[in-house]
Design a protein around this motif. Structure first.
Motif, PDB file in Angstrom:
ATOM      1  N   LEU A  26      -7.396  -0.875   1.338  1.00 39.23           N
ATOM      2  CA  LEU A  26      -7.089   0.006   0.209  1.00 39.23           C
ATOM      3  C   LEU A  26      -6.649   1.410   0.621  1.00 39.23           C
ATOM      4  CD1 LEU A  26      -6.958   0.327  -2.858  1.00 39.23           C
ATOM      5  CD2 LEU A  26      -9.351   1.066  -2.770  1.00 39.23           C
ATOM      6  N   ASP A  27      -7.371   2.077   1.491  1.00 32.66           N
ATOM      7  CA  ASP A  27      -7.021   3.461   1.855  1.00 32.66           C
ATOM      8  C   ASP A  27      -5.629   3.541   2.468  1.00 32.66           C
ATOM      9  OD1 ASP A  27      -9.450   4.365   0.879  1.00 32.66           O
ATOM     10  OD2 ASP A  27     -10.405   4.454   2.853  1.00 32.66           O
ATOM     11  N   ALA A  32       0.211   4.659   1.850  1.00 32.77           N
ATOM     12  CA  ALA A  32       1.580   4.173   2.063  1.00 32.77           C
ATOM     13  C   ALA A  32       2.433   4.247   0.810  1.00 32.77           C
ATOM     14  CB  ALA A  32       1.556   2.740   2.593  1.00 32.77           C
ATOM     15  N   GLY A  33       1.840   3.958  -0.355  1.00 28.23           N
ATOM     16  CA  GLY A  33       2.697   3.879  -1.538  1.00 28.23           C
ATOM     17  C   GLY A  33       2.026   4.085  -2.870  1.00 28.23           C
ATOM     18  N   GLY A  34       0.752   4.419  -2.876  1.00 26.72           N
ATOM     19  CA  GLY A  34       0.097   4.703  -4.145  1.00 26.72           C
ATOM     20  C   GLY A  34       0.683   5.968  -4.759  1.00 26.72           C
ATOM     21  N   ASP A  35       0.714   6.037  -6.042  1.00 27.39           N
ATOM     22  CA  ASP A  35       1.194   7.204  -6.771  1.00 27.39           C
ATOM     23  C   ASP A  35       2.662   7.525  -6.478  1.00 27.39           C
ATOM     24  OD1 ASP A  35       0.840   9.199  -8.685  1.00 27.39           O
ATOM     25  OD2 ASP A  35       0.258  10.699  -7.201  1.00 27.39           O
ATOM     26  N   ASP A  36       3.443   6.534  -6.057  1.00 26.84           N
ATOM     27  CA  ASP A  36       4.873   6.730  -5.810  1.00 26.84           C
ATOM     28  C   ASP A  36       5.642   5.893  -6.841  1.00 26.84           C
ATOM     29  OD1 ASP A  36       7.547   6.619  -4.926  1.00 26.84           O
ATOM     30  OD2 ASP A  36       6.961   6.698  -2.815  1.00 26.84           O
ATOM     31  N   ASP A  37       6.188   6.567  -7.826  1.00 26.80           N
ATOM     32  CA  ASP A  37       6.864   5.864  -8.923  1.00 26.80           C
ATOM     33  C   ASP A  37       7.989   4.957  -8.434  1.00 26.80           C
ATOM     34  OD1 ASP A  37       5.301   6.906 -10.994  1.00 26.80           O
ATOM     35  OD2 ASP A  37       6.543   8.703 -11.134  1.00 26.80           O
ATOM     36  N   GLU A  38       8.705   5.368  -7.394  1.00 24.35           N
ATOM     37  CA  GLU A  38       9.826   4.553  -6.928  1.00 24.35           C
ATOM     38  C   GLU A  38       9.346   3.253  -6.280  1.00 24.35           C
ATOM     39  OE1 GLU A  38      13.728   3.528  -6.848  1.00 24.35           O
ATOM     40  OE2 GLU A  38      12.773   5.176  -7.923  1.00 24.35           O
ATOM     41  N   VAL A  39       8.216   3.306  -5.581  1.00 18.47           N
ATOM     42  CA  VAL A  39       7.649   2.095  -4.974  1.00 18.47           C
ATOM     43  C   VAL A  39       7.242   1.097  -6.055  1.00 18.47           C
ATOM     44  CG1 VAL A  39       5.639   1.206  -3.704  1.00 18.47           C
ATOM     45  CG2 VAL A  39       6.903   3.173  -2.818  1.00 18.47           C
ATOM     46  N   VAL A  45       3.721  -3.486 -13.108  1.00 21.53           N
ATOM     47  CA  VAL A  45       2.457  -2.822 -13.443  1.00 21.53           C
ATOM     48  C   VAL A  45       2.692  -1.321 -13.367  1.00 21.53           C
ATOM     49  CG1 VAL A  45       0.981  -4.704 -12.605  1.00 21.53           C
ATOM     50  CG2 VAL A  45       1.642  -2.863 -11.043  1.00 21.53           C
ATOM     51  N   PRO A  46       1.896  -0.542 -14.092  1.00 21.21           N
ATOM     52  CA  PRO A  46       2.056   0.914 -14.003  1.00 21.21           C
ATOM     53  C   PRO A  46       1.780   1.421 -12.585  1.00 21.21           C
ATOM     54  CG  PRO A  46       0.686   0.315 -15.888  1.00 21.21           C
ATOM     55  CD  PRO A  46       0.887  -0.934 -15.069  1.00 21.21           C
ATOM     56  N   THR A  47       2.394   2.535 -12.227  1.00 20.24           N
ATOM     57  CA  THR A  47       2.142   3.163 -10.932  1.00 20.24           C
ATOM     58  C   THR A  47       0.653   3.484 -10.810  1.00 20.24           C
ATOM     59  OG1 THR A  47       4.342   4.146 -10.905  1.00 20.24           O
ATOM     60  CG2 THR A  47       2.700   5.132  -9.450  1.00 20.24           C
ATOM     61  N   PRO A  48       0.009   3.032  -9.730  1.00 20.30           N
ATOM     62  CA  PRO A  48      -1.409   3.359  -9.553  1.00 20.30           C
ATOM     63  C   PRO A  48      -1.565   4.821  -9.133  1.00 20.30           C
ATOM     64  CG  PRO A  48      -0.627   2.053  -7.700  1.00 20.30           C
ATOM     65  CD  PRO A  48       0.505   2.164  -8.674  1.00 20.30           C
ATOM     66  N   PRO A  51      -6.651   5.839  -6.139  1.00 19.35           N
ATOM     67  CA  PRO A  51      -7.084   4.684  -5.345  1.00 19.35           C
ATOM     68  C   PRO A  51      -7.801   3.634  -6.198  1.00 19.35           C
ATOM     69  CG  PRO A  51      -7.533   6.701  -4.144  1.00 19.35           C
ATOM     70  CD  PRO A  51      -7.084   7.112  -5.532  1.00 19.35           C
ATOM     71  N   GLN A  52      -8.515   4.070  -7.227  1.00 13.13           N
ATOM     72  CA  GLN A  52      -9.222   3.126  -8.090  1.00 13.13           C
ATOM     73  C   GLN A  52      -8.242   2.243  -8.869  1.00 13.13           C
ATOM     74  OE1 GLN A  52      -9.855   6.495  -7.973  1.00 13.13           O
ATOM     75  NE2 GLN A  52     -11.745   6.352  -6.768  1.00 13.13           N
ATOM     76  N   ALA A  53      -7.132   2.817  -9.303  1.00 10.74           N
ATOM     77  CA  ALA A  53      -6.118   2.027 -10.016  1.00 10.74           C
ATOM     78  C   ALA A  53      -5.486   1.003  -9.073  1.00 10.74           C
ATOM     79  CB  ALA A  53      -5.062   2.939 -10.621  1.00 10.74           C
ATOM     80  N   LEU A  54      -5.201   1.408  -7.842  1.00 15.37           N
ATOM     81  CA  LEU A  54      -4.654   0.463  -6.870  1.00 15.37           C
ATOM     82  C   LEU A  54      -5.697  -0.605  -6.536  1.00 15.37           C
ATOM     83  CD1 LEU A  54      -2.274  -0.376  -5.110  1.00 15.37           C
ATOM     84  CD2 LEU A  54      -3.190   1.095  -3.308  1.00 15.37           C
ATOM     85  N   GLU A  55      -6.946  -0.210  -6.449  1.00 19.48           N
ATOM     86  CA  GLU A  55      -8.015  -1.169  -6.175  1.00 19.48           C
ATOM     87  C   GLU A  55      -8.096  -2.230  -7.275  1.00 19.48           C
ATOM     88  OE1 GLU A  55     -12.655  -1.158  -4.772  1.00 19.48           O
ATOM     89  OE2 GLU A  55     -11.967   0.471  -6.071  1.00 19.48           O
ATOM     90  N   ALA A  56      -7.881  -1.835  -8.522  1.00 16.65           N
ATOM     91  CA  ALA A  56      -7.897  -2.804  -9.619  1.00 16.65           C
ATOM     92  C   ALA A  56      -6.782  -3.836  -9.441  1.00 16.65           C
ATOM     93  CB  ALA A  56      -7.766  -2.094 -10.961  1.00 16.65           C
ATOM     94  N   ASN A  57      -5.575  -3.377  -9.033  1.00 15.46           N
ATOM     95  CA  ASN A  57      -4.466  -4.302  -8.765  1.00 15.46           C
ATOM     96  C   ASN A  57      -4.818  -5.237  -7.615  1.00 15.46           C
ATOM     97  OD1 ASN A  57      -2.950  -3.004 -10.726  1.00 15.46           O
ATOM     98  ND2 ASN A  57      -1.712  -1.861  -9.268  1.00 15.46           N
TER      99      ASN A  57
END
Length: 194
Positions: A26-27, A32-39, A45-48, A51-57
């Motif tokens: 996760l970290d 690498a790409g969390g909170d990057d709208d273009e990624v 899915v919405p941009t995470p 880290p908790q939002a990415l963890e849910a994905n």
């Protein structure tokens, strides 16, 4: 040989290692790409934003019994830089899909995607005995369509109004496939590109 269902395995190349996706990644993944709208623009899915939002994905992918997810590890740094996986698995009909792929923007237009797909396709055709591998993307995602075509996959068609995007608009989905008899030529081309 009859086709077999994919299981979590580790696949290693010269630039990347694909290993079973886990919370321990996760970290690195968020860096690498969390909170990057273009990624996340085409991920469905919405941009995470955290880290908790990415963890849910990540947790939903790992828990999904119909999906075999891999963390993409950049060998030069030892860090996870994205994920990919097998889904829509149908052993009886010898087919599966490679999808839900993303990489941090720093690794776009590098050897990462070519080698990750080479590892996955080799595993699918040569070890699992699949006869067809499909890939799909948003019809507006021209970068992804070009990358899929460079793999040697053929464009098959478009499913209109196929999925709702996070913003509520409707996505048309472009389907591509590669067949077992096409794989030797595609494999040689991919290996030469690396």
């Amino acid at each position: 040989m009859p086709a077999t269902s994919p299981l979590p395995v580790t696949l290693t190349g010269g630039h990347v290692r694909l290993e079973p996706l886990a919370p321990a990644h996760l970290d690195d993944l968020f860096a690498a790409g969390g909170d990057d709208d273009e990624v996340w623009r085409w991920q469905g899915v919405p941009t995470p934003r955290t880290p908790q939002a990415l963890e849910a994905n990540l947790t939903s992918l790992v828990a999904d019994a119909s999906y075999v997810p891999f963390a993409v590890i950049h060998l030069a740094t030892g860090r996870a830089i994205g994920w990919t996986g097998f889904l829509d698995i149908d052993v009886r009909h010898e087919r599966l899909e490679i999808g839900s792929t993303w990489y941090g923007r720093a690794h776009w237009r590098t050897a990462v995607n070519t080698e990750a797909k080479l590892l996955l396709l080799t595993h699918a055709f040569e070890e699992l005995g699949m006869g067809r591998v499909q890939l799909k993307t948003d019809h507006l995602n021209e970068r992804s369509q070009a990358a899929i075509a460079r793999l040697g996959a053929r464009r098959e068609g478009v499913l209109r109004r196929h999925r709702r995007r996070p913003d509520g608009s409707w996505r048309d989905t472009v389907y591509f496939s590669l067949l077992a008899e096409e794989w030797p030529e595609a494999k040689a081309r991919l290996a030469a590109r690396l």
